[in-house]
Write an enzyme that holds these catalytic residues in place. Sequence first.
Site, PDB file in Angstrom:
ATOM      1  N   ASP A  77       0.845  -1.190   0.000  1.00  0.00           N
ATOM      2  CA  ASP A  77       0.000   0.000   0.000  1.00  0.00           C
ATOM      3  C   ASP A  77       0.877   1.235   0.000  1.00  0.00           C
ATOM      4  O   ASP A  77       1.793   1.352   0.803  1.00  0.00           O
ATOM      5  CB  ASP A  77      -0.922   0.053   1.211  1.00  0.00           C
ATOM      6  CG  ASP A  77      -1.845   1.245   1.096  1.00  0.00           C
ATOM      7  OD1 ASP A  77      -2.805   1.181   0.308  1.00  0.00           O
ATOM      8  OD2 ASP A  77      -1.576   2.286   1.748  1.00  0.00           O
TER       9      ASP A  77
HETATM   10  C1  LIG Z   1       3.038   8.745  -5.056  1.00  0.00           C
HETATM   11  C2  LIG Z   1       2.862   7.776  -6.189  1.00  0.00           C
HETATM   12  C3  LIG Z   1       1.883   6.805  -6.172  1.00  0.00           C
HETATM   13  N1  LIG Z   1       1.711   5.930  -7.207  1.00  0.00           N
HETATM   14  C4  LIG Z   1       0.674   4.902  -7.208  1.00  0.00           C
HETATM   15  C5  LIG Z   1       1.161   3.525  -6.705  1.00  0.00           C
HETATM   16  C6  LIG Z   1      -0.123   2.828  -6.341  1.00  0.00           C
HETATM   17  O1  LIG Z   1      -0.593   2.091  -7.471  1.00  0.00           O
HETATM   18  C7  LIG Z   1      -1.088   3.974  -6.036  1.00  0.00           C
HETATM   19  C8  LIG Z   1      -1.522   3.966  -4.602  1.00  0.00           C
HETATM   20  O2  LIG Z   1      -2.592   3.098  -4.448  1.00  0.00           O
HETATM   21  P1  LIG Z   1      -2.557   1.722  -3.644  1.00  0.00           P
HETATM   22  O3  LIG Z   1      -3.825   1.622  -2.847  1.00  0.00           O
HETATM   23  O4  LIG Z   1      -1.261   1.580  -2.904  1.00  0.00           O
HETATM   24  O5  LIG Z   1      -2.554   0.608  -4.794  1.00  0.00           O
HETATM   25  P2  LIG Z   1      -3.585   0.378  -5.978  1.00  0.00           P
HETATM   26  O6  LIG Z   1      -4.971   0.773  -5.597  1.00  0.00           O
HETATM   27  O7  LIG Z   1      -3.028   1.011  -7.238  1.00  0.00           O
HETATM   28  O8  LIG Z   1      -3.515  -1.204  -6.177  1.00  0.00           O
HETATM   29  P3  LIG Z   1      -3.836  -2.379  -5.110  1.00  0.00           P
HETATM   30  O9  LIG Z   1      -4.556  -1.799  -3.913  1.00  0.00           O
HETATM   31  O10 LIG Z   1      -4.650  -3.389  -5.851  1.00  0.00           O
HETATM   32  O11 LIG Z   1      -2.474  -2.923  -4.729  1.00  0.00           O
HETATM   33  O12 LIG Z   1      -0.382   5.189  -6.326  1.00  0.00           O
HETATM   34  C9  LIG Z   1       2.541   6.017  -8.332  1.00  0.00           C
HETATM   35  O13 LIG Z   1       2.384   5.228  -9.284  1.00  0.00           O
HETATM   36  N2  LIG Z   1       3.518   6.970  -8.367  1.00  0.00           N
HETATM   37  C10 LIG Z   1       3.727   7.863  -7.353  1.00  0.00           C
HETATM   38  O14 LIG Z   1       4.640   8.717  -7.452  1.00  0.00           O
END
Ligand SMILES: Cc1cn([C@H]2C[C@H](O)[C@@H](COP(=O)(O)OP(=O)(O)OP(=O)(O)O)O2)c(=O)[nH]c1=O
Length: 201
Positions: A77
């Site tokens: 997460d």
């Molecule tokens: C800050 C930041 C976040 N993110 C993304 C990563 C995660 O996919 C998302 C945060 O949401 P998460 O809830 O961590 O993940 P998700 O909903 O994409 O997938 P799942 O719960 O099924 O594992 O933000 C980036 O891609 N780049 C960045 O710089």
Amino acid sequence: MSALPPETGLRLILGSASPRRRDLLAQIGLVPHEVRPPEIDETPARGELPRAYARRIALEKARAVSLDEGEVLLCADTTVALGRRIMGKPADAAEAARFLHLLSGRRHTVITAVAVRRGDRLWQREVETAVKMKRLSNPEVNAYLATGDWQGKAGGYAIQGPAGAFIPWINGSFTGVVGLPLAEAAGLLTAAGYPAYGENA
Ligand SMILES: Cc1cn([C@H]2C[C@H](O)[C@@H](COP(=O)(O)OP(=O)(O)OP(=O)(O)O)O2)c(=O)[nH]c1=O
């Protein structure tokens, strides 16, 4: 974190819908046998601090996926924290704009909590990275929102996309900001008996 002897024949299950996490695993030669996205409620508890929140959500994701014998699950997460404030994935462009204006010209923290599960054993870590965002003008925020790249990203931006132009400095783990800190994830997988340095690739 306790170590188990490496075993062959284990199958890696990615418990995440995030294409970033799949790509990051591929970067170190790991291709999941299957992707099983968890379905959980990601609402923060009242007064919950960002690091505790990220940890709880990663563990809840890891418990929400059903596993068979011989499977190793990886969940994560990513949470953006401005002080004590938790910034999840914005619901719409207006919320993304609010987040970006709050982050503008300041340092914030990106926490990625990783959880690995095998049977009922769990291995878990959080990785924190400090991120500085330059001061953003309204045209910059609007141009970024128009790209749509904020969608599904914690804090309303992605460092690996056009918002990279807004980030002059980080201190910590670049892969952690993108969604999966690779050194720590590989360490947890190895501890769980899944050799993460190419043996399964
Ligand atoms: C800050 C930041 C976040 N993110 C993304 C990563 C995660 O996919 C998302 C945060 O949401 P998460 O809830 O961590 O993940 P998700 O909903 O994409 O997938 P799942 O719960 O099924 O594992 O933000 C980036 O891609 N780049 C960045 O710089």
